[in-house]
Design an enzyme around this catalytic site. Structure first.
Site, PDB file in Angstrom:
ATOM      1  N   SER A 182       1.455  -1.305   0.182  1.00  0.00           N
ATOM      2  CA  SER A 182       0.064  -0.460   0.160  1.00  0.00           C
ATOM      3  C   SER A 182       0.852   1.102   0.317  1.00  0.00           C
ATOM      4  O   SER A 182       1.683   1.577   0.806  1.00  0.00           O
ATOM      5  CB  SER A 182      -1.254  -0.150   1.506  1.00  0.00           C
ATOM      6  OG  SER A 182      -1.355   1.356   1.382  1.00  0.00           O
ATOM      7  N   HIS A 214      -9.800   7.815  -0.230  1.00  0.00           N
ATOM      8  CA  HIS A 214     -10.850   8.158   0.727  1.00  0.00           C
ATOM      9  C   HIS A 214     -11.366   8.850   1.191  1.00  0.00           C
ATOM     10  O   HIS A 214     -11.802   9.149   2.324  1.00  0.00           O
ATOM     11  CB  HIS A 214     -11.395   6.414   1.919  1.00  0.00           C
ATOM     12  CG  HIS A 214     -11.898   4.939   1.298  1.00  0.00           C
ATOM     13  ND1 HIS A 214     -12.722   4.791   1.247  1.00  0.00           N
ATOM     14  CD2 HIS A 214     -10.595   4.425   0.732  1.00  0.00           C
ATOM     15  CE1 HIS A 214     -12.139   3.319   0.043  1.00  0.00           C
ATOM     16  NE2 HIS A 214     -11.487   3.315  -0.099  1.00  0.00           N
ATOM     17  N   ASP A 257       1.359  -0.995  -5.508  1.00  0.00           N
ATOM     18  CA  ASP A 257       1.113   0.357  -5.752  1.00  0.00           C
ATOM     19  C   ASP A 257       1.791   1.695  -6.054  1.00  0.00           C
ATOM     20  O   ASP A 257       2.732   1.931  -5.188  1.00  0.00           O
ATOM     21  CB  ASP A 257       0.085   1.184  -4.091  1.00  0.00           C
ATOM     22  CG  ASP A 257      -0.352   2.031  -4.431  1.00  0.00           C
ATOM     23  OD1 ASP A 257      -0.542   2.343  -5.350  1.00  0.00           O
ATOM     24  OD2 ASP A 257      -1.033   2.419  -3.629  1.00  0.00           O
ATOM     25  N   CYS A 301      -5.856  10.700  -1.309  1.00  0.00           N
ATOM     26  CA  CYS A 301      -6.295   9.131  -1.013  1.00  0.00           C
ATOM     27  C   CYS A 301      -7.656   8.174  -1.448  1.00  0.00           C
ATOM     28  O   CYS A 301      -8.208   9.511  -1.632  1.00  0.00           O
ATOM     29  CB  CYS A 301      -6.220   8.765   0.970  1.00  0.00           C
ATOM     30  SG  CYS A 301      -6.877   7.425   1.282  1.00  0.00           S
TER      31      CYS A 301
END
Length: 532
Positions: A101, A224, A184, A222
Site C-alpha cells: 500500500s 477515501h 501500488d 487517498c
C-alpha cells in the site's frame, strides 16, 4: 523437477571437477544452500509470481469461487509472519498474495516521517519495501527448509529410513513462501517517463503486478478522501503503456497491470481532454464536464469554450483552476475508464468505492462486461469503511423495504454494541463474513485485499500491551497477553532467535568450519526453554 538427490549429485560432480582443491566443500551442504535460496534476483521472483497470477486469473474465469486474497504489509517481517501463518493454518499459500500500500509507505516508511497519502514520500521507498518483503519471505524459506534438513539428519542418525524418505519427499515438494505482490505505484509519481523508471525499479525488486490510478500525480489524494482530481484517458493510458514497456524490457512478458479508477469519488479534472473528432475518447471525457451554454463569446473572457453540436459551452472552473464534472456522472465515468483501460492493455480493474456494497459494484461491472465479458476486479476491502455500520444499515434498509418491523433499531446508532447480539446484528455479520465470496460471484471481483490491516493490528496490539504492562498487571501483561498465547498457538517467532536466522547461521558455521564452529544453539541458549 530437480530433486534433492539430483542437486546433491550435481554439486558432487562440480566439486569433483576441481580435484583436491574443493575437497572441503560438502555437496549436500551446497544443495541445501541452493534450495534455501531458489530465487537469485527480483526478476526471478517477478517472472515466477506473474505465472502464478495468470494461472489464478484463468482459474477464476472458470469458477469465481477461485478468487484470491491479500493483506497489506508495511514491513518485511509483517509479510513474512503473514505467510508463515497461512502455511501453518491452511497448509498452502495458493491464492494468497501480498499487497503493498502506498498509503502505508507514506505513513510509515518515509524519511520525512508520517505523511498523508499524497505521493509526497520518496518513490524509491516503494521499490525498497518490495525488496524487503521478498528478503523476509526468502528467509522464511531458508528457516523452514533448514529445520527440515536438521530433522532429516536426525532421522538418518536414528536409522529411521521411512522418516528420512518422507522428509526427502517433503523437501522435493516444498512450497515457497514467495507469493505475488500487487504493488501500488500511485499515479506514477510524475509523467509517463517517471512512471516507467519507477515501474522498472519495482519490477526489478520482484513486483509482478503494478496498480496505477487515474489521478493527477501532483494532486493525488487517498482514495477515501475528498479533493481527488482525475486526468484524461490518453494521459493515463500513456502511463499504462509505460508500465507495460517496463515489464517487456525486463523480460516479464506476462506482468500484470491493475488500473484503478477514482472517478466515482473524483468530481474534478485538471485539464480538458484533447479531442480530434466528435465521439472520440477525449470528447467522451469532456462530455461529463459541468458546463453552461453561452450565447455571446464576450461572456467568456479569459475562459475556455467548448463547441458541442454547434453550441458554445463554458466548463465551470473553480478558483483552483480545476474543472468540475456534473453531479451523478461518477458511475458512468468509472465504466468508461474501465472499458478504455482494458482495451488498452490493462489486465485487472480497481474501482474505488465509498462503501462495500455488492450491488453498487456489480451495477458497474455488469456494464463493463457487456463490452469485455471476462473483466475482473481487484477490490479494496478498506478499513476506511465502517463495515459494521454499513452492513447493519444495509440489513435495516432491506428489512424496512420488505415491510419487516425495524422499530427496535435506531438506524443512525446501529454501531452500538447493544445491537451485537440482535438478529439484525447477526445477519449483518453473516453478510460481512461472506462478502468476499458473494462479491467474487456477483461483482466480478478476482482479488480481495485489505489495504491497511497490519497498520491497525500493530496499533491495537500495542495499545493492549501498553495498557496492561504499564498498569497493575506489570510483567504479567506481557506474559499473559503475548508470550503465553504465542507458545500455545504455535507462533513461530516465540523462538525469536530462530526466527531471526540464528539456526541458519549455525548451519553455515558447520559448513564452513566443521567441528571448529562456535555455534549459538547450544545447551545454554535460552530458546531451548520453548522446546516443551
Amino acid at each position: 523437477m530437480t530433486t534433492y538427490q539430483d542437486s546433491i549429485a550435481k554439486a558432487q560432480t562440480l566439486i569433483g571437477s576441481h580435484p583436491g582443491t574443493w575437497d572441503g566443500i560438502n555437496a549436500e551442504s551446497v544443495a541445501r544452500m541452493k534450495l534455501q535460496n531458489r530465487f537469485n534476483t527480483g526478476l526471478d521472483i517477478a517472472k515466477y509470481t506473474a505465472g502464478i497470477m495468470r494461472r489464478d486469473m484463468a482459474a477464476y474465469d472458470l469458477d469465481p469461487a477461485n478468487y484470491t486474497q491479500s493483506l497489506g504489509c508495511w514491513h518485511g517481517f509483517i509479510g513474512q509472519q503473514k505467510l508463515i501463518a497461512i502455511k501453518k493454518h491452511f497448509g498452502t499459500t495458493k491464492q494468497k498474495y501480498l499487497y503493498l500500500s502506498g498509503w502505508m509507505v507514506a505513513a510509515l516508511r518515509s524519511d520525512f516521517g508520517p505523511l498523508p497519502d499524497q505521493s509526497m514520500h520518496e518513490k524509491t521507498s516503494v521499490a525498497a519495501l518490495i525488496e524487503e518483503l521478498y528478503t523476509f519471505l526468502k528467509q522464511a524459506d531458508a528457516r523452514e527448509l533448514g529445520m527440515m534438513f536438521r530433522d532429516l539428519d536426525k532421522a538418518r542418525e536414528a536409522g529411521n529410513e521411512v522418516e528420512a524418505q518422507r522428509l526427502t519427499q517433503a523437501i522435493d515438494n516444498y512450497e515457497t513462501h514467495v507469493v505475488p505482490i500487487i504493488a501500488d505505484i500511485d499515479a506514477g509519481f510524475g509523467n509517463a517517463e517517471a512512471t516507467y523508471l519507477l515501474a522498472k525499479k519495482m519490477i526489478e525488486a520482484g513486483a509482478c503486478a503494478l496498480q496505477i490510478e487515474n489521478q493527477v500525480s501532483d494532486e493525488k489524494q487517498c482514495g477515501h478522501q475528498d479533493g481527488k482530481v482525475t486526468v484524461p484517458h490518453e494521459d493515463f493510458l500513456a502511463k499504462v503503456r509505460a508500465c507495460r514497456y517496463a515489464f517487456l524490457e525486463l523480460g516479464v512478458d506476462d506482468g500484470i497491470i491493475v488500473t484503478r479508477t477514482d472517478s466515482l469519488g473524483a468530481g474534478l479534472t485538471k485539464q480538458i481532454a484533447y479531442s480530434k473528432e466528435p465521439g472520440d475518447i477525449g470528447d467522451q471525457y469532456n462530455s461529463f464536464l459541468d458546463c453552461e451554454e453561452i450565447s455571446d463569446i464576450a461572456q467568456a473572457n479569459g475562459d475556455v469554450i467548448i463547441n458541442r453540436g454547434g453550441k458554445l459551452l463554458k466548463p465551470k472552473r473553480l478558483p483552483s483552476n480545476l474543472f468540475q464534472f456534473r453531479e451523478g456522472t461518477g458511475a458512468d465515468r468509472c465504466v468508461l475508464d474501465c472499458i478504455t483501460s482494458l482495451q488498452n492493455g490493462a489486465d485487472l480493474l480497481w474501482i474505488e468505492t465509498e462503501k462495500p456494497h455488492i450491488e453498487q459494484i456489480a451495477s458497474m461491472v455488469d456494464r463493463i462486461r457487456e463490452v469485455i465479458p471476462n473483466a475482473k476486479l481487484v477490490y479494496n476491502n478498506s478499513p476506511s469503511f465502517n463495515w459494521t455500520l454499513n452492513f447493519r444499515q444495509q440489513v435495516y434498509d432491506a428489512w424496512a423495504e420488505a415491510g419487516k418491523d425495524v422499530s427496535a433499531y435506531d438506524r443512525a446508532k446501529l454501531m452500538s454494541a447493544d445491537y451485537d447480539a440482535t438478529a439484525l446484528g447477526q445477519e449483518a455479520d453473516d453478510k460481512i463474513r461472506t462478502f468476499q465470496k458473494d462479491a467474487a460471484a456477483r461483482a466480478g471481483i478476482f482479488h480481495h485485499l485489505i489495504t491497511l490491516p497490519t497498520y491497525h493490528t500493530a496499533a491495537l496490539s500495542t495499545d493492549n500491551l501498553a495498557k496492561e504492562y504499564f498498569g497493575d498487571a506489570g510483567m504479567l501483561g506481557y506474559v499473559e497477553g503475548v508470550q503465553r498465547k504465542e507458545i500455545r498457538q504455535g507462533i513461530a517467532c516465540v523462538k525469536h532467535q530462530n526466527m531471526s536466522g540464528s539456526d541458519i547461521g549455525d548451519d553455515h558455521k558447520d559448513y564452513f568450519a566443521g567441528e571448529a564452529a562456535l555455534k549459538a544453539g547450544g545447551a545454554h541458549n535460552t530458546m531451548n526453554q520453548f522446546a516443551a
